[in-house]
Design an enzyme around this catalytic site. Structure first.
Site, PDB file in Angstrom:
ATOM      1  N   LYS A   1       0.805  -1.214   0.000  1.00 44.24           N
ATOM      2  CA  LYS A   1       0.000   0.000   0.000  1.00 44.24           C
ATOM      3  C   LYS A   1       0.847   1.276   0.000  1.00 44.24           C
ATOM      4  O   LYS A   1       0.377   2.336  -0.377  1.00 44.24           O
ATOM      5  CB  LYS A   1      -0.982  -0.020   1.161  1.00 44.24           C
ATOM      6  CG  LYS A   1      -2.016  -1.126   0.947  1.00 44.24           C
ATOM      7  CD  LYS A   1      -3.106  -1.136   1.962  1.00 44.24           C
ATOM      8  CE  LYS A   1      -4.166  -2.156   1.605  1.00 44.24           C
ATOM      9  NZ  LYS A   1      -3.718  -3.552   1.836  1.00 44.24           N
TER      10      LYS A   1
HETATM   11  C1  LIG Z   1      -4.321  -4.593   1.284  1.00 45.94           C
HETATM   12  C2  LIG Z   1      -3.539  -5.843   1.155  1.00 45.94           C
HETATM   13  C3  LIG Z   1      -3.905  -6.861   0.243  1.00 45.94           C
HETATM   14  C4  LIG Z   1      -5.156  -6.777  -0.592  1.00 45.94           C
HETATM   15  O1  LIG Z   1      -5.084  -5.790  -1.595  1.00 45.94           O
HETATM   16  P1  LIG Z   1      -6.407  -5.342  -2.381  1.00 45.94           P
HETATM   17  O2  LIG Z   1      -5.996  -4.194  -3.224  1.00 45.94           O
HETATM   18  O3  LIG Z   1      -7.402  -4.984  -1.317  1.00 45.94           O
HETATM   19  O4  LIG Z   1      -6.852  -6.516  -3.188  1.00 45.94           O
HETATM   20  C5  LIG Z   1      -3.083  -7.959   0.129  1.00 45.94           C
HETATM   21  N1  LIG Z   1      -1.977  -8.104   0.895  1.00 45.94           N
HETATM   22  C6  LIG Z   1      -1.596  -7.156   1.779  1.00 45.94           C
HETATM   23  C7  LIG Z   1      -0.382  -7.385   2.583  1.00 45.94           C
HETATM   24  C8  LIG Z   1      -2.348  -5.995   1.940  1.00 45.94           C
HETATM   25  O5  LIG Z   1      -1.955  -5.056   2.829  1.00 45.94           O
END
Ligand SMILES: *Cc1c(COP(=O)(O)O)cnc(C)c1O
Length: 461
Positions: free
Chosen positions: A110
């Site tokens: 993120k």
């Molecule tokens: C947020 C997150 C996901 C999922 O991502 P999306 O965009 O919601 O599909 C997967 N792995 C980790 C470690 C995350 O922080």
């Protein structure tokens, strides 16, 4: 370039306004009016370093920002990553690679979007002489990444609600040990859903919202999707040319934001062969891609908590394309889904998407196998993606790239239990000696409102 709402009942906006607005006023999500064709630009992208590639890519979309401003914002967004490639692509075996997306400040993917979004918000505050109070609820990774995107940014304050005692100790430290004066980690008594419900009520108060220039942290911001396209492109460009058309990305998936970005890149003329949507035991998307039925289920907390979702909020963007970009049909799908909790799709692109589902019982075994076969330690989210990678006979010519969305060091207990090693990361170790600063609050809109009134930024301060 202009941005329209998936539901077609909001005015089209330029890039900066669409980013500042987040959710479109008609409840829809912003998308480019037309997807550009990038195939002519690919030769120019060929050997660019990550930040330059990101700038060249976003230049196509952020047409309302002067190029040198955009370049400056983008380059600054990738200075806090601890690997020179930003998103290193590592070969594990023939036809098998892992794309590491956890070298940012909070060690999860993120950061790619939220470092940039923080800089975009701060820029907007500067040029418009405004302030912004960013507010969100988190069950872990998103809150930490949003905080690290905004910490210390002038003109901004960020308030993140999380359920006290229900995020991991490391995640809590990432949110509470920043030492930044514009960061407020609010530990609420109650669950994530209680926190979310309180926020929803606050955002419903139009007067309060405008007075404090509140903005939501969520996974649907246009800038997040666009920033996430870049690591797919970067990885694709790192493969030898003859392999590129055969690449399948395997993506740990919750809200569908990550995999959507890759898919949109494909639609913009980058020849990617396919995507594999990897869910944990909360498998709404697995069921969708195997049966065509999108049906809401209950959330069962898992070892891969950032994928514990009930409804994939970014999925509406996919629906928009699946129904031929017809906003009337999008509204009707969303309405049916809201009313009945399900929707059955007919005839969408099964060549492009396949899916897998991984239960908690399977995750430790996958971490063990990946460690044994490749000497590679993967986190529990990434383990879900590895479920069917490297098992059974390899398909000739196919190249798989597994997206590693978090560092194993964020989940030491699960890794320790699986392979007897405890992964660490310097940035997490250094947090352990810093004081935790958090504010305990009731999960009650009035308490949160009062807190924001006391601590929010306002113009002239
Ligand atoms: C947020 C997150 C996901 C999922 O991502 P999306 O965009 O919601 O599909 C997967 N792995 C980790 C470690 C995350 O922080």
């Amino acid at each position: 370039m202009r941005y329209i709402s998936t539901r077609g009942q909001a005015p089209a906006l330029g890039f900066s306004d669409a980013v500042a607005t987040g959710l479109a006023p008609d409840g829809g999500l912003f998308l480019p009016e037309q997807l550009p064709d990038l195939s002519g630009l690919l030769p120019r992208f060929e050997s660019l370093a990550y930040p330059e590639l990101c700038f060249e890519f976003l230049k196509v979309f952020a047409t309302d920002l002067p190029a040198d401003t955009l370049r400056d914002l983008v380059l600054r967004s990738y200075t806090r990553f601890d690997h020179p490639d930003i998103a290193p692509l590592r070969a594990l075996g023939p036809g098998t690679h892992v794309l590491e997306l956890f070298h940012g400040p909070t060690l999860a993917f993120k950061d790619f979007a939220l470092q940039l979004l923080g800089n975009l918000y701060a820029h907007q505050c500067r040029v418009r002489n405004e302030t912004i109070n960013v507010l969100g609820a988190t069950s872990g990774d998103t809150g930490a990444a949003a905080i690290h995107g905004l910490l210390g940014q002038p003109g901004t304050a960020i308030f993140i609600l999380y359920p006290d005692g229900r995020v991991s100790p490391l995640q809590e430290r990432q949110m509470t040990c920043t030492g930044a004066e514009n960061v407020f980690a609010l530990a609420v008594d109650g669950t994530f859903d209680d926190a979310q419900a309180a926020l929803k009520e606050l955002f419903g108060d139009q007067d309060f919202r405008t007075r404090h220039r509140l903005s939501a942290v969520n996974s649907i911001n246009l800038a997040r999707i666009l920033a996430q396209c870049v690591y797919y492109l970067h990885a694709w460009l790192r493969l030898p040319a003859p392999e590129r058309g055969n690449v399948e990305f395997v993506v740990p998936t919750g809200n569908f934001g990550n995999v959507l970005a890759g898919w949109m890149l494909q639609k913009m003329g980058v020849p990617i062969r396919s995507f594999r949507v990897a869910t944990n035991q909360n498998d709404i998307l697995y069921r969708l891609f195997t049966t065509g039925e999108y049906r809401i289920g209950e959330v069962h907390p898992s070892l891969a908590p950032s994928m514990d979702i009930q409804v994939a909020s970014n999925f509406e963007r996919f629906i928009h394309f699946a129904v031929g970009r017809d906003p009337t049909r999008v509204r009707s799908v969303m309405e049916t889904f809201r009313r009945t909790g399900r929707y059955v799709f007919e005839g969408f692109d099964r060549d492009t998407f396949t899916a897998s589902r991984t239960t908690d019982a399977e995750i430790p075994g996958i971490i063990q196998r990946v460690y044994r076969d490749y000497g590679y330690v993967c986190d529990p989210h990434t383990a879900c993606a590895f479920k069917e990678v490297g098992v059974g006979p390899a398909e000739p010519g196919r190249v798989q790239i597994v997206l590693a969305t978090a560092s194993p060091a964020k989940f030491p207990e699960t890794i320790q239990a699986a392979i007897g090693l405890e992964p660490t990361a310097p940035s997490l170790e250094s947090l352990k000696s810093k004081p935790i600063v958090k504010h305990r609050l009731r999960a009650d809109p009035a308490a949160i409102r009062e807190f924001i009134e006391q601590h929010g930024v306002s113009p002239g301060v």
